[in-house]
Design a protein around this motif. Structure first.
Motif, short mmCIF file in Angstrom:
data_model
loop_
_atom_site.label_atom_id
_atom_site.label_comp_id
_atom_site.label_asym_id
_atom_site.label_seq_id
_atom_site.Cartn_x
_atom_site.Cartn_y
_atom_site.Cartn_z
N TRP A 97 1.01 -0.74 0.08
CA TRP A 97 0.13 0.50 -0.04
C TRP A 97 1.02 1.41 0.11
O TRP A 97 1.51 1.03 0.96
N GLU A 98 0.71 2.04 -0.74
CA GLU A 98 1.46 3.65 -1.15
C GLU A 98 1.73 4.30 -0.07
O GLU A 98 2.65 4.29 0.52
N LYS A 99 1.10 4.65 0.30
CA LYS A 99 0.26 5.48 1.53
C LYS A 99 0.35 4.41 3.05
O LYS A 99 0.20 5.73 3.72
N ALA A 100 0.79 3.07 3.17
CA ALA A 100 1.19 2.36 4.34
C ALA A 100 2.26 3.36 4.96
O ALA A 100 3.48 3.87 3.51
N VAL A 101 2.58 3.76 5.88
CA VAL A 101 3.94 4.17 7.17
C VAL A 101 4.24 3.02 8.07
O VAL A 101 3.26 2.50 9.06
N HIS A 126 -9.43 -1.93 -7.17
CA HIS A 126 -8.26 -1.89 -7.85
C HIS A 126 -7.12 -0.83 -6.77
O HIS A 126 -6.22 -0.62 -7.68
N GLN A 127 -7.75 0.09 -5.76
CA GLN A 127 -7.12 0.78 -5.87
C GLN A 127 -5.49 0.21 -4.81
O GLN A 127 -5.47 -1.02 -4.54
N THR A 128 -4.78 0.58 -4.96
CA THR A 128 -3.35 0.92 -4.31
C THR A 128 -2.68 1.21 -3.10
O THR A 128 -1.84 1.84 -2.64
N ARG A 129 -3.55 2.63 -3.15
CA ARG A 129 -2.82 3.76 -2.20
C ARG A 129 -3.49 3.48 -1.36
O ARG A 129 -1.96 3.58 -0.17
N TYR A 130 -4.02 3.76 -0.67
CA TYR A 130 -4.34 3.80 1.01
C TYR A 130 -4.03 2.36 2.19
O TYR A 130 -4.98 1.80 1.19
N ASP A 131 -4.12 2.37 3.15
CA ASP A 131 -3.60 0.84 3.46
C ASP A 131 -5.18 0.76 4.24
O ASP A 131 -5.34 0.96 5.23
N PRO A 132 -6.06 -0.59 3.89
CA PRO A 132 -7.31 -0.40 4.64
C PRO A 132 -6.89 -0.86 6.47
O PRO A 132 -8.56 -0.62 7.24
N ALA A 133 -5.23 -1.18 6.64
CA ALA A 133 -5.69 -1.40 8.13
C ALA A 133 -5.91 -0.35 9.12
O ALA A 133 -5.89 -0.12 9.98
N ARG A 134 -5.87 1.18 8.51
CA ARG A 134 -5.94 2.50 9.06
C ARG A 134 -7.37 2.60 8.86
O ARG A 134 -7.74 4.23 8.66
N ALA A 135 -8.34 2.13 8.08
CA ALA A 135 -9.53 2.91 7.59
C ALA A 135 -11.09 1.62 7.78
O ALA A 135 -10.86 0.57 8.46
N PRO A 136 -11.81 2.32 7.90
CA PRO A 136 -13.26 1.83 8.63
C PRO A 136 -13.78 0.84 7.37
O PRO A 136 -12.93 1.52 6.11
N SER A 137 -14.28 0.21 7.49
CA SER A 137 -14.92 -1.14 6.54
C SER A 137 -16.04 -0.43 4.87
O SER A 137 -16.24 0.88 5.77
N PRO A 138 -15.45 -0.80 3.81
CA PRO A 138 -15.61 -0.07 3.02
C PRO A 138 -17.27 -0.13 2.86
O PRO A 138 -18.47 -1.08 3.66
N GLU A 172 -13.46 4.26 -14.60
CA GLU A 172 -11.71 4.28 -14.45
C GLU A 172 -11.61 3.45 -12.80
O GLU A 172 -12.06 4.13 -12.16
N THR A 173 -10.31 2.47 -12.60
CA THR A 173 -10.08 2.05 -11.09
C THR A 173 -8.97 3.79 -11.15
O THR A 173 -9.15 3.31 -9.82
N SER A 174 -8.56 4.86 -11.47
CA SER A 174 -7.55 5.39 -10.96
C SER A 174 -8.30 6.39 -10.12
O SER A 174 -8.34 7.51 -9.77
N VAL A 175 -9.72 6.88 -10.44
CA VAL A 175 -10.84 7.67 -9.18
C VAL A 175 -10.74 7.30 -8.16
O VAL A 175 -11.66 7.96 -6.86
N PHE A 176 -10.35 5.83 -7.37
CA PHE A 176 -10.69 5.36 -5.98
C PHE A 176 -9.32 5.34 -5.26
O PHE A 176 -9.60 4.98 -4.38
N ASN A 177 -8.61 6.05 -5.94
CA ASN A 177 -7.02 6.40 -4.94
C ASN A 177 -7.00 7.26 -4.43
O ASN A 177 -5.99 7.76 -3.81
N GLY A 178 -7.64 8.36 -4.62
CA GLY A 178 -7.57 9.68 -3.45
C GLY A 178 -8.15 9.37 -2.24
O GLY A 178 -8.67 10.61 -1.26
N TYR A 179 -8.35 8.08 -1.69
CA TYR A 179 -9.34 8.37 -0.04
C TYR A 179 -8.71 8.94 0.89
O TYR A 179 -7.56 7.93 1.14
N THR A 180 -9.40 9.88 1.32
CA THR A 180 -8.40 10.31 2.75
C THR A 180 -8.93 10.78 4.35
O THR A 180 -9.03 12.00 4.56
#
Length: 451
Positions: free
Chosen positions: A334-338, A400-412, A431-439
């Protein structure tokens, strides 16, 4: 919004054999017991004979093959043993608490590919009286069904560095639900958020504050300028905290400030913005970028409420801890995982961003003590009536998002595995790219402190 616990329950149902109420039927059954037993014994004898013959044939076959036969037998049993270990040892079938990151990670595996929403904690700001939003997951699903066709008509197809689908839906849904008499946005960029607000409330006025007027972007590509929007932009720009809101509301004929919705997408310290909104008398606020601890360019609500005394909050900077190992694994996927190295600064300061309180697109970066960070959380709780983080629209196996880490997010809203619902809502057309902006976009309702 509480996290759902994963439960696996093994239930054994024993169905009692029906009993006959008839005496004649009972006598008939008794008369046939001996015959039935004889028949069963004959069948069992034949079955045992067949098994012995089959076993003897196999043994003779391998005997004739000599050493090669023994090797094949050994390889066969080795394969069965390996298969058994893979199936049962690596994925223990146990009941797992949704709030225990270690046990959950053991259940799903540490490879980071499993969604495992919330396994590293989702610190949820506590409100004064424990209130929550009125809408339900069913309302969100119904809203998605309505919003997808609207989103497909957006004027800015590629809103890079702006809101994606998840937050666009969240803003539209909240505005649609609250039905404000006036909408104010701080930070407009190319005008996509203005367009979203307009779709939610076609006839209501909008005030937009932005250093650069959206029309300036029209020279380079798509942008949106609203005809029923008053812009404090460009040379007329005024920062949200410097506006005389009393005069503006009076001019607009707005007397009930609970009928006003404020949307912040200006990358400013959110604690600062809350205090400014509270002073002006506003109650309904939405923050687009509610960055997680250790990330982002400004101090956010999520960071403020990341406290040890809040469920899902607080961190350890111990490099050999379970959290450290889990974070390191998940960062590979996950790209945004810390990981712990990024999370912790000098003196094991993990709050904010490595012990700093960022502001103004990270142009300001002030160190903050844990004591001050703690007091900020307590102040926030004293004015919060409602706190609600927008969940991701769907799980990553669907988007198919790969940015935010689900481990730090509420259930979808649409959980992994529910492809039929995902398709029925029309989300497969995007497009799958529109799902990559979740913060973690957040809605809150605030009011003055109670003494």
């Amino acid at each position: 919004m509480p996290t759902n616990m994963l439960e696996r329950v093994l239930s054994v149902r024993r169905v009692a054999s029906p009993h006959s109420d008839s005496t004649a039927s009972a006598e008939f059954e008794n008369d046939n017991d001996e015959a039935t037993a004889d028949g069963d014994g004959s069948k069992k004898t034949k079955k045992h004979q067949q098994i012995r013959l089959a076993t003897r044939a196999v043994a003779n076959y391998f005997t004739r093959m000599g050493p090669i036969g023994l090797c094949l037998v050994f390889l066969f049993f080795a394969f069965i043993a390996t298969l058994f270990l893979l199936l049962f040892h690596s994925r223990p079938f146990v009941c797992v608490s949704s709030y225990d990151p270690v046990s959950r990670s053991g259940f799903f595996g540490l490879d980071g590919l499993a969604s495992d929403f919330g396994s590293l904690g989702v610190p949820w700001c506590r409100s004064k009286h424990g209130k929550t939003v009125e809408w339900t997951s069913k309302d969100l699903i119904k809203g998605l069904e309505e919003f997808v066709p609207i989103y497909e008509t957006r004027p800015i197809k590629n809103n890079m560095y702006g809101m994606g689908f998840d937050h666009s839906f969240g803003l539209w849904f909240i505005a649609r639900w609250l039905k404000p008499d006036l909408m104010i946005e701080s930070g407009a960029f190319k005008g996509h958020s203005t367009w979203v607000l307009r779709q939610a409330m076609p006839d209501m006025p909008i005030l937009s504050l932005s250093p650069r007027h959206p029309e300036k972007y029209l020279k380079k590509g798509p942008a949106y300028v609203d005809g029923n929007c008053t812009y404090f932009a460009g040379k007329d720009f005024v920062d949200f905290g410097s506006v005389d809101w009393g005069s503006v509301m009076k001019k607009r004929g707005i007397t009930d400030l609970s009928r006003v919705l404020i949307f912040f997408d200006d990358h400013q310290n959110e604690l600062k913005r809350i205090k400014q909104a509270l002073k002006a008398g506003f109650q309904h606020l939405v923050f687009e970028d509610n960055y997680d601890t250790g990330t982002g360019d400004h101090y956010s609500l999520r960071q403020i409420c990341d406290q040890f005394y809040i469920r899902g909050g607080g961190h350890s900077c111990f490099k050999d801890s379970d959290e450290a190992r889990i974070r390191l694994k998940r960062k590979k996927f996950w790209e945004k995982a810390v990981d712990i190295e990024e999370l912790c600064g000098m003196g094991e300061a993990w709050w904010g961003v490595r012990g700093y309180m960022r502001d103004d697109f990270n142009h300001s970066n002030q160190p903050i003590s844990y004591a001050e960070h703690f007091q900020n959380s307590r102040f926030l709780e004293s004015i919060l009536d409602v706190y609600w983080e927008l969940p991701p629209v769907a799980g990553p196996s669907l988007t198919h998002q790969t940015r935010y880490d689900p481990a730090r997010a509420p259930s979808p809203i649409v959980e992994d595995g529910r492809y039929g619902l995902f398709q029925r809502l029309g989300l497969t057309r995007l497009e799958t790219s529109v799902f990559n902006g979740y913060t973690q976009m957040v809605y809150l309702k605030i009011s003055e402190q109670e003494f």
